[in-house]
Design a protein around this motif. Structure first.
Motif, short mmCIF file in Angstrom:
data_model
loop_
_atom_site.label_atom_id
_atom_site.label_comp_id
_atom_site.label_asym_id
_atom_site.label_seq_id
_atom_site.Cartn_x
_atom_site.Cartn_y
_atom_site.Cartn_z
N ALA A 63 0.89 -1.17 0.00
CA ALA A 63 0.00 0.00 0.00
C ALA A 63 0.93 1.22 0.00
O ALA A 63 2.16 1.05 -0.04
CB ALA A 63 -0.92 0.01 1.22
N ARG A 64 0.36 2.43 0.09
CA ARG A 64 1.22 3.62 0.02
C ARG A 64 1.76 4.03 1.38
O ARG A 64 2.85 4.56 1.47
CB ARG A 64 0.44 4.79 -0.60
CG ARG A 64 0.10 4.60 -2.07
CD ARG A 64 -0.95 5.57 -2.52
NE ARG A 64 -2.14 5.44 -1.68
CZ ARG A 64 -3.20 6.23 -1.75
NH1 ARG A 64 -3.23 7.22 -2.62
NH2 ARG A 64 -4.24 6.04 -0.95
N ARG A 65 1.01 3.83 2.46
CA ARG A 65 1.41 4.36 3.77
C ARG A 65 2.33 3.38 4.52
O ARG A 65 1.85 2.40 5.08
CB ARG A 65 0.18 4.68 4.60
CG ARG A 65 -0.59 5.92 4.12
CD ARG A 65 -1.93 6.02 4.80
NE ARG A 65 -2.79 4.89 4.49
CZ ARG A 65 -3.88 4.56 5.18
NH1 ARG A 65 -4.23 5.27 6.22
NH2 ARG A 65 -4.61 3.52 4.82
N LYS A 66 3.61 3.69 4.53
CA LYS A 66 4.62 2.81 5.13
C LYS A 66 4.37 2.60 6.63
O LYS A 66 4.48 1.48 7.14
CB LYS A 66 6.01 3.43 4.88
CG LYS A 66 7.15 2.79 5.61
CD LYS A 66 7.83 1.75 4.74
CE LYS A 66 9.16 1.28 5.31
NZ LYS A 66 9.05 0.50 6.53
N GLY A 104 -18.59 6.46 -11.14
CA GLY A 104 -17.19 6.12 -11.42
C GLY A 104 -16.74 4.88 -10.68
O GLY A 104 -16.00 4.05 -11.21
N TYR A 105 -17.18 4.76 -9.43
CA TYR A 105 -16.83 3.58 -8.62
C TYR A 105 -17.42 2.32 -9.25
O TYR A 105 -16.73 1.32 -9.45
CB TYR A 105 -17.35 3.78 -7.20
CG TYR A 105 -17.02 2.64 -6.25
CD1 TYR A 105 -15.71 2.44 -5.82
CD2 TYR A 105 -18.00 1.78 -5.78
CE1 TYR A 105 -15.40 1.40 -4.95
CE2 TYR A 105 -17.70 0.74 -4.92
CZ TYR A 105 -16.40 0.56 -4.50
OH TYR A 105 -16.09 -0.48 -3.64
N SER A 106 -18.71 2.41 -9.57
CA SER A 106 -19.41 1.26 -10.15
C SER A 106 -18.73 0.84 -11.46
O SER A 106 -18.50 -0.35 -11.70
CB SER A 106 -20.85 1.67 -10.41
OG SER A 106 -21.71 0.60 -10.23
N VAL A 152 -17.62 -2.34 7.25
CA VAL A 152 -17.16 -1.19 8.05
C VAL A 152 -15.64 -1.06 7.92
O VAL A 152 -14.89 -1.88 8.45
CB VAL A 152 -17.54 -1.37 9.54
CG1 VAL A 152 -17.13 -0.13 10.33
CG2 VAL A 152 -19.02 -1.63 9.68
N THR A 153 -15.20 -0.06 7.18
CA THR A 153 -13.77 0.24 6.99
C THR A 153 -13.65 1.75 6.86
O THR A 153 -14.64 2.47 6.99
CB THR A 153 -13.20 -0.40 5.70
OG1 THR A 153 -13.80 0.25 4.58
CG2 THR A 153 -13.46 -1.89 5.62
N SER A 154 -12.45 2.22 6.48
CA SER A 154 -12.31 3.67 6.33
C SER A 154 -12.62 4.14 4.90
O SER A 154 -12.39 5.30 4.57
CB SER A 154 -10.89 4.08 6.73
OG SER A 154 -9.96 3.37 5.96
N1 LIG Z 1 -15.88 -1.26 2.62
C1 LIG Z 1 -16.85 -1.58 1.81
O1 LIG Z 1 -18.05 -1.36 2.10
C2 LIG Z 1 -16.53 -2.24 0.48
C3 LIG Z 1 -17.58 -2.80 -0.26
C4 LIG Z 1 -17.30 -3.39 -1.48
C5 LIG Z 1 -16.00 -3.46 -1.95
N2 LIG Z 1 -14.99 -2.91 -1.21
C6 LIG Z 1 -13.63 -2.96 -1.77
O2 LIG Z 1 -12.73 -3.51 -0.84
C7 LIG Z 1 -11.42 -3.01 -1.09
C8 LIG Z 1 -10.77 -2.58 0.22
O3 LIG Z 1 -11.45 -1.43 0.72
P1 LIG Z 1 -11.70 -1.18 2.27
O4 LIG Z 1 -13.16 -1.09 2.45
O5 LIG Z 1 -10.93 -2.11 3.10
O6 LIG Z 1 -11.17 0.34 2.37
P2 LIG Z 1 -9.95 1.00 3.14
O7 LIG Z 1 -9.93 0.63 4.57
O8 LIG Z 1 -10.00 2.46 2.79
O9 LIG Z 1 -8.67 0.33 2.42
C9 LIG Z 1 -8.29 0.69 1.13
C10 LIG Z 1 -6.85 0.23 0.94
O10 LIG Z 1 -6.45 0.53 -0.40
C11 LIG Z 1 -5.18 1.16 -0.33
N3 LIG Z 1 -5.00 2.04 -1.49
C12 LIG Z 1 -5.78 3.06 -1.92
N4 LIG Z 1 -5.24 3.63 -3.01
C13 LIG Z 1 -4.09 2.95 -3.28
C14 LIG Z 1 -3.09 3.08 -4.26
N5 LIG Z 1 -3.14 4.01 -5.22
N6 LIG Z 1 -2.05 2.20 -4.24
C15 LIG Z 1 -1.97 1.26 -3.29
N7 LIG Z 1 -2.88 1.08 -2.33
C16 LIG Z 1 -3.94 1.94 -2.32
C17 LIG Z 1 -5.18 1.92 0.98
O11 LIG Z 1 -3.84 2.09 1.45
P3 LIG Z 1 -2.96 3.41 1.35
O12 LIG Z 1 -3.86 4.58 1.56
O13 LIG Z 1 -1.96 3.22 2.45
O14 LIG Z 1 -2.34 3.37 0.00
C18 LIG Z 1 -5.89 0.93 1.88
O15 LIG Z 1 -4.99 -0.03 2.38
C19 LIG Z 1 -11.57 -1.87 -2.11
O16 LIG Z 1 -11.21 -2.34 -3.39
C20 LIG Z 1 -13.06 -1.57 -2.07
O17 LIG Z 1 -13.53 -1.04 -3.27
C21 LIG Z 1 -15.22 -2.31 -0.01
#
Ligand SMILES: NC(=O)c1ccc[n+]([C@@H]2O[C@H](COP(=O)([O-])OP(=O)(O)OC[C@H]3O[C@@H](n4cnc5c(N)ncnc54)[C@H](OP(=O)(O)O)[C@@H]3O)[C@@H](O)[C@H]2O)c1
Length: 301
Positions: free
Chosen positions: A72-75, A191-193, A226-228
């Motif tokens: 990911a990006r954040r070390k 855009g997400y969809s 539930v995530t960020s």
């Molecule tokens: N939460 C939901 O309700 C939900 C539902 C359906 C699908 N999803 C999918 O699940 C996946 C994970 O999301 P999450 O819900 O766990 O969200 P999250 O907690 O915000 O995690 C997103 C992750 O993606 C990384 N990321 C973002 N941009 C990046 C980049 N350019 N290069 C490398 N890493 C990058 C972030 O790390 P850094 O910022 O450190 O780079 C973070 O680790 C996503 O693909 C999301 O679309 C989530």
């Protein structure tokens, strides 16, 4: 046209018991080809491992004794996750700061993976960002382009460079996180969809490309987890989502882990998600109504 569609539906309904059995047999045969696959001694690369679903999945694989590569990006966040992975019993942990949109970063990620392990058993494509506004409220197309860049091209980029390593491991896996938004379009998410539909199309086609090779692709369609992700939404954020009843990231990770081990073709999370998946092929009007109702409920907060 409508009459012939309805007649086809009627014929399919009559044949459905036979189709169900044929589908079951085909699924079992495919899953048998993907086994045995035990997570211990496997090398797992997870993008988006610094938070949310990716972080929880890193812990799940660590607990099972895998070696995990965290990207990911954040070390600082990756280091925090790495420490916990070690505590949980990971065989080995490698942190590689990576922006999935950068080809140079991804080449470096795969080079480091090759140097350390010489192979890759499982690639989890999970990094992603979201949005939360209507298309007609956008000032320009930056958000739409960025979503395609991260959510779609980010996956393609990592897959392209990782494929030679995946080919070295028997019964290797690609696990990709789409979304229910990748099955059906809802409000505030054009855009997400689109990026998540693109993911579905790409990995279904890649599965066809790799049909005779020993690489197994799992597409995950989570509902609300539930995530960020809703805090980091791109563009304007005109509303807060009502996440009542949403799944935890630990539960989502557990389901993804099992699907990975079993070589499951796709997993649609949540009961409503499964219903939408079922309806969208044969009863698109009902599917659209259901999506509208579910989305509105979430938007009410
Ligand atoms: N939460 C939901 O309700 C939900 C539902 C359906 C699908 N999803 C999918 O699940 C996946 C994970 O999301 P999450 O819900 O766990 O969200 P999250 O907690 O915000 O995690 C997103 C992750 O993606 C990384 N990321 C973002 N941009 C990046 C980049 N350019 N290069 C490398 N890493 C990058 C972030 O790390 P850094 O910022 O450190 O780079 C973070 O680790 C996503 O693909 C999301 O679309 C989530």
């Amino acid at each position: 046209m409508a009459v012939s569609t309805d007649l086809s539906l009627f014929a399919v309904t009559l044949l459905s018991p036979i189709l169900c059995i044929a589908n079951f047999v085909a699924r079992k045969a495919r899953e048998a080809a993907a086994k045995p696959w035990r997570p211990e001694d496997k090398v797992i690369l997870i993008t988006g491992a610094s938070s949310g679903i990716g972080e929880s999945l890193a812990y799940t694989f660590s607990h099972a004794g895998s070696s995990v590569i965290l990207a990911a990006r954040r070390k600082d966040e990756l280091d925090r996750v790495a420490e916990r992975c070690t505590e949980l019993g990971a065989k080995d942990v490698l942190v590689v700061t990576t922006d999935v949109t950068s080809e140079a970063d991804v080449e470096n990620l795969i080079k480091k993976t090759e140097e350390r392990y010489g192979k890759l058993d499982c690639l989890v494509l999970n990094a992603g960002v979201s949005m939360g506004q209507t298309f007609d409220s956008l000032q320009n197309l930056d958000v739409i382009k960025r979503l395609m860049d991260v959510n779609y091209m980010g996956c393609v980029n990592v897959t392209f460079h990782a494929l030679p390593l995946l080919k070295r491991a028997p019964k290797s896996r690609i696990v990709v996180n789409s979304s229910l938004a990748g099955i059906a379009g809802g409000p505030y998410r054009t855009g997400y969809s689109a990026s998540k539909f693109a993911v579905r199309g790409f990995y279904e086609a890649l599965r066809a490309d790799l049909w005779d090779q020993d690489i197994h692709i799992t597409i995950i369609y989570p509902g609300a987890v539930v995530t960020s992700i809703n805090k980091t939404r791109l563009g304007d954020r005109p509303f807060d989502l009502n996440m009542r009843g949403a799944m935890t990231s630990e539960e989502c990770a557990r389901i993804m882990f099992e699907a990975t081990c079993n070589g499951t073709k796709e997993v649609v999370l949540t009961g409503k998600g499964k219903l939408i998946r079922l309806l969208e092929a044969s009863f698109p009007e009902l599917a659209a109504l259901l999506i509208h109702k579910v989305s509105r409920k979430m938007l009410k907060g």
